[in-house]
Design a protein around this motif. Structure first.
Motif, PDB file in Angstrom:
ATOM      1  N   ASN A  52       0.810  -1.180   0.274  1.00 23.92           N
ATOM      2  CA  ASN A  52      -0.021   0.029   0.355  1.00 23.92           C
ATOM      3  C   ASN A  52       0.866   1.247   0.088  1.00 23.92           C
ATOM      4  O   ASN A  52       0.876   1.979   1.043  1.00 23.92           O
ATOM      5  CB  ASN A  52      -0.877   0.106   1.157  1.00 23.92           C
ATOM      6  N   ARG A  53       1.708   1.473  -1.143  1.00 27.15           N
ATOM      7  CA  ARG A  53       2.618   2.572  -1.087  1.00 27.15           C
ATOM      8  C   ARG A  53       1.867   3.752  -1.143  1.00 27.15           C
ATOM      9  O   ARG A  53       0.807   4.057  -1.852  1.00 27.15           O
ATOM     10  CB  ARG A  53       3.588   2.442  -2.296  1.00 27.15           C
ATOM     11  N   THR A  54       2.533   4.902  -0.289  1.00 27.51           N
ATOM     12  CA  THR A  54       1.774   6.237  -0.284  1.00 27.51           C
ATOM     13  C   THR A  54       2.554   6.933  -0.741  1.00 27.51           C
ATOM     14  O   THR A  54       1.988   8.270  -1.321  1.00 27.51           O
ATOM     15  CB  THR A  54       1.396   6.546   1.133  1.00 27.51           C
ATOM     16  N   GLN A  55       3.762   7.027  -1.010  1.00 26.32           N
ATOM     17  CA  GLN A  55       4.654   8.007  -1.386  1.00 26.32           C
ATOM     18  C   GLN A  55       4.840   7.747  -2.816  1.00 26.32           C
ATOM     19  O   GLN A  55       5.442   6.927  -3.293  1.00 26.32           O
ATOM     20  CB  GLN A  55       6.029   7.875  -0.707  1.00 26.32           C
ATOM     21  N   LYS A  56       4.345   8.854  -3.684  1.00 23.46           N
ATOM     22  CA  LYS A  56       4.670   8.822  -5.166  1.00 23.46           C
ATOM     23  C   LYS A  56       5.017   9.986  -5.716  1.00 23.46           C
ATOM     24  O   LYS A  56       4.605  11.148  -5.141  1.00 23.46           O
ATOM     25  CB  LYS A  56       3.257   8.376  -5.665  1.00 23.46           C
ATOM     26  N   PRO A  57       6.038  10.366  -6.546  1.00 21.54           N
ATOM     27  CA  PRO A  57       6.611   9.057  -7.216  1.00 21.54           C
ATOM     28  C   PRO A  57       7.603   8.428  -6.325  1.00 21.54           C
ATOM     29  O   PRO A  57       8.067   8.845  -5.046  1.00 21.54           O
ATOM     30  CB  PRO A  57       7.568   9.754  -8.357  1.00 21.54           C
ATOM     31  N   ALA A  58       7.753   7.017  -6.143  1.00 19.78           N
ATOM     32  CA  ALA A  58       8.827   6.208  -5.513  1.00 19.78           C
ATOM     33  C   ALA A  58      10.107   6.618  -5.858  1.00 19.78           C
ATOM     34  O   ALA A  58      10.226   7.203  -6.924  1.00 19.78           O
ATOM     35  CB  ALA A  58       8.452   4.736  -5.752  1.00 19.78           C
ATOM     36  N   THR A  59      10.985   6.385  -4.757  1.00 19.63           N
ATOM     37  CA  THR A  59      12.331   6.457  -4.885  1.00 19.63           C
ATOM     38  C   THR A  59      13.087   5.449  -5.598  1.00 19.63           C
ATOM     39  O   THR A  59      12.897   4.283  -5.284  1.00 19.63           O
ATOM     40  CB  THR A  59      13.029   6.555  -3.503  1.00 19.63           C
ATOM     41  N   THR A  60      13.742   5.792  -6.790  1.00 12.83           N
ATOM     42  CA  THR A  60      14.603   4.885  -7.609  1.00 12.83           C
ATOM     43  C   THR A  60      15.919   4.597  -6.759  1.00 12.83           C
ATOM     44  O   THR A  60      16.737   5.649  -6.263  1.00 12.83           O
ATOM     45  CB  THR A  60      14.593   5.405  -8.985  1.00 12.83           C
ATOM     46  N   LYS A  61      16.265   3.462  -7.107  1.00 14.38           N
ATOM     47  CA  LYS A  61      17.488   3.123  -6.494  1.00 14.38           C
ATOM     48  C   LYS A  61      18.113   2.258  -7.672  1.00 14.38           C
ATOM     49  O   LYS A  61      17.561   1.680  -8.564  1.00 14.38           O
ATOM     50  CB  LYS A  61      17.539   2.015  -5.123  1.00 14.38           C
ATOM     51  N   GLN A  62      19.625   1.986  -7.657  1.00 15.10           N
ATOM     52  CA  GLN A  62      20.239   1.272  -8.469  1.00 15.10           C
ATOM     53  C   GLN A  62      20.693   0.079  -7.795  1.00 15.10           C
ATOM     54  O   GLN A  62      21.499   0.282  -6.848  1.00 15.10           O
ATOM     55  CB  GLN A  62      21.654   2.201  -9.179  1.00 15.10           C
ATOM     56  N   ARG A  63      20.777  -0.902  -8.518  1.00 16.47           N
ATOM     57  CA  ARG A  63      21.302  -2.393  -7.891  1.00 16.47           C
ATOM     58  C   ARG A  63      22.887  -2.392  -8.101  1.00 16.47           C
ATOM     59  O   ARG A  63      23.449  -2.136  -9.205  1.00 16.47           O
ATOM     60  CB  ARG A  63      20.640  -3.688  -8.616  1.00 16.47           C
ATOM     61  N   THR A  64      23.365  -2.890  -7.050  1.00 13.02           N
ATOM     62  CA  THR A  64      24.993  -2.973  -6.912  1.00 13.02           C
ATOM     63  C   THR A  64      25.411  -4.503  -7.148  1.00 13.02           C
ATOM     64  O   THR A  64      24.953  -5.105  -6.120  1.00 13.02           O
ATOM     65  CB  THR A  64      25.410  -2.536  -5.698  1.00 13.02           C
ATOM     66  N   ASP A  65      25.870  -4.926  -8.040  1.00 13.80           N
ATOM     67  CA  ASP A  65      26.147  -6.278  -8.245  1.00 13.80           C
ATOM     68  C   ASP A  65      27.506  -6.437  -7.536  1.00 13.80           C
ATOM     69  O   ASP A  65      28.517  -5.819  -7.612  1.00 13.80           O
ATOM     70  CB  ASP A  65      26.130  -6.706  -9.785  1.00 13.80           C
ATOM     71  N   ASN A  66      27.655  -7.796  -7.500  1.00 11.08           N
ATOM     72  CA  ASN A  66      29.043  -8.248  -6.788  1.00 11.08           C
ATOM     73  C   ASN A  66      29.715  -9.278  -7.806  1.00 11.08           C
ATOM     74  O   ASN A  66      29.326  -9.850  -8.567  1.00 11.08           O
ATOM     75  CB  ASN A  66      28.694  -8.910  -5.410  1.00 11.08           C
ATOM     76  N   ASP A  67      31.158  -9.053  -7.458  1.00 10.70           N
ATOM     77  CA  ASP A  67      32.094  -9.585  -8.415  1.00 10.70           C
ATOM     78  C   ASP A  67      33.020 -10.615  -7.462  1.00 10.70           C
ATOM     79  O   ASP A  67      33.578 -10.332  -6.910  1.00 10.70           O
ATOM     80  CB  ASP A  67      32.824  -8.952  -9.200  1.00 10.70           C
ATOM     81  N   LEU A  68      32.822 -12.094  -7.595  1.00 13.56           N
ATOM     82  CA  LEU A  68      33.594 -12.959  -7.065  1.00 13.56           C
ATOM     83  C   LEU A  68      34.845 -13.429  -8.523  1.00 13.56           C
ATOM     84  O   LEU A  68      34.240 -13.606  -9.440  1.00 13.56           O
ATOM     85  CB  LEU A  68      32.932 -14.295  -6.754  1.00 13.56           C
ATOM     86  N   GLU A  69      36.118 -13.740  -7.686  1.00 14.92           N
ATOM     87  CA  GLU A  69      37.211 -14.234  -8.752  1.00 14.92           C
ATOM     88  C   GLU A  69      37.863 -15.142  -7.969  1.00 14.92           C
ATOM     89  O   GLU A  69      38.023 -15.290  -6.825  1.00 14.92           O
ATOM     90  CB  GLU A  69      37.860 -13.080  -9.156  1.00 14.92           C
ATOM     91  N   TYR A  70      38.454 -16.113  -8.898  1.00  9.05           N
ATOM     92  CA  TYR A  70      39.392 -16.986  -8.358  1.00  9.05           C
ATOM     93  C   TYR A  70      40.558 -17.304  -9.287  1.00  9.05           C
ATOM     94  O   TYR A  70      40.380 -17.123 -10.529  1.00  9.05           O
ATOM     95  CB  TYR A  70      38.623 -18.380  -7.832  1.00  9.05           C
ATOM     96  N   GLU A  71      41.773 -17.587  -8.799  1.00 11.46           N
ATOM     97  CA  GLU A  71      42.720 -17.827  -9.534  1.00 11.46           C
ATOM     98  C   GLU A  71      42.951 -19.262  -9.893  1.00 11.46           C
ATOM     99  O   GLU A  71      42.425 -20.144  -8.997  1.00 11.46           O
ATOM    100  CB  GLU A  71      43.859 -17.389  -9.060  1.00 11.46           C
ATOM    101  N   MET A  72      43.866 -19.778 -10.958  1.00 10.27           N
ATOM    102  CA  MET A  72      43.817 -21.009 -11.048  1.00 10.27           C
ATOM    103  C   MET A  72      45.464 -21.637 -10.597  1.00 10.27           C
ATOM    104  O   MET A  72      46.024 -20.707 -10.429  1.00 10.27           O
ATOM    105  CB  MET A  72      44.225 -21.273 -12.633  1.00 10.27           C
ATOM    106  N   ASP A  73      45.341 -22.798 -10.012  1.00  6.94           N
ATOM    107  CA  ASP A  73      46.635 -23.474  -9.772  1.00  6.94           C
ATOM    108  C   ASP A  73      47.254 -24.143 -10.756  1.00  6.94           C
ATOM    109  O   ASP A  73      46.545 -24.818 -11.296  1.00  6.94           O
ATOM    110  CB  ASP A  73      46.135 -24.145  -8.366  1.00  6.94           C
ATOM    111  N   GLU A  74      48.564 -24.206 -10.817  1.00  9.58           N
ATOM    112  CA  GLU A  74      49.312 -24.961 -11.609  1.00  9.58           C
ATOM    113  C   GLU A  74      50.035 -26.355 -10.805  1.00  9.58           C
ATOM    114  O   GLU A  74      50.759 -25.904  -9.933  1.00  9.58           O
ATOM    115  CB  GLU A  74      50.241 -24.295 -12.394  1.00  9.58           C
TER     116      GLU A  74
END
Length: 305
Positions: A52-74
């Motif tokens: 039941n949103r009362t505040q209009k226009p609604a506040t917009t937000k930007q999604r922040t994605d995450n980045d995982l990484e891993y290295e190879m072993d020899e």
């Protein structure tokens, strides 16, 4: 007069190696094995839902994605030298035996490395301790001493509850036990439970049975932890008296593997060594895929009082 004779059989008794089918129950990143690093993007938090949103226009937000990484072993094997005389005198094929064993040993090291990587990515809040009333002797290394609380079916139920609470999908859950923890779990099951468990096995997939939604698998060694820090203690590290064995529970979409092809290097008829020299190389990697670390847990032994 009796003659002393030496008889060499044509077949050689080979080494045993564990079942590594657990690795296939993960996301395959092997196509990236030649890269130095692999990046795994993770979705950020979803949008807030308001009733039941009362505040209009609604506040917009930007999604922040995450980045995982891993290295190879020899991983590389020590070069092995086969004298020419061994190729001539021996009745069994020593060259084939050495090449086969070194390949298998390299694969074993790669899969232990994969288990270490997965185990190191487990959040400390996702470590559950065994609560069995029976006691079992420490078995992870010659340095480990004393007794541990054995695993029981109630511990597996706790793993199920933890996954349920994290909304982990029910299909694709696995639990990997070492040989001793598996034996303790079987001993804790009533005869009726054992029958149902063993009747749900799928040997072709390496699954010994299903308990509380987990496909149970087994290998000789899985993981061991430092008792104080609860950090994974690699199998190449020195053992400790109070180290703990640990089982690994995971969902197949929560972990990655990257396994390259085994590359052989050879120098046959080497003029300096008067024989053949061989060695092997394998590039490998893997990690916990999720930024929130959901979908992977440890079941660690508890020290007894």
């Amino acid at each position: 007069m009796a003659l002393n004779k030496e008889i060499w059989q044509s077949d050689i008794v080979e080494n045993f190696y564990p079942d590594n089918s657990f690795a296939s129950k993960s996301v395959d990143d092997s196509v990236f094995v030649e890269n130095h690093k692999v990046h795994i993007p993770n979705a950020g938090a979803p949008s807030n839902v308001e009733r039941n949103r009362t505040q209009k226009p609604a506040t917009t937000k930007q999604r922040t994605d995450n980045d995982l990484e891993y290295e190879m072993d020899e991983l590389t094997t020590d070069p092995v030298y086969i004298p020419n005389i061994d190729m001539v005198e021996l009745s069994y094929n020593k060259r084939n035996s050495i090449l086969s064993n070194d390949r298998s040993q390299l694969q074993e090291a790669a899969h232990l490395n994969l288990l270490d990587r997965w185990g190191q990515g487990v959040a400390t809040t996702n470590i559950i301790s065994t609560t069995g009333t029976s006691k079992t002797a420490a078995h992870t290394s010659s340095a480990a001493t004393g007794m541990r609380k054995s695993i029981c079916k109630a511990d597996v139920r706790k793993l199920m509850t933890a996954m349920d609470a994290d909304n982990v999908p029910e299909q694709g859950r696995y639990l990997l036990l070492d040989a001793f923890m598996y034996a303790d779990l079987l001993a804790d099951l009533a005869e009726k439970d054992q029958f149902m468990f063993l009747n749900s096995a799928d040997q072709q997939k390496g699954i010994l049975g299903n308990l509380y939604g987990f496909n149970i698998m087994k290998r000789s060694r899985v993981l061991r932890l430092n008792n104080g820090t609860k950090k994974v203690l690699g199998w190449d590290k020195q053992g400790a008296a109070d180290e703990l064995a640990a089982a690994l529970a995971w969902h197949e979409n929560s972990v990655s593997r990257a396994m390259g092809e085994v590359k052989m290097f050879d120098s046959t008829d080497n003029p300096l060594y008067y024989g053949d020299i061989y060695s092997f190389l394998l590039r490998t990697g893997g990690c916990v895929r999720r930024y929130d670390k959901k979908g992977i847990y440890l079941l660690a032994e508890s020290l007894t009082a």
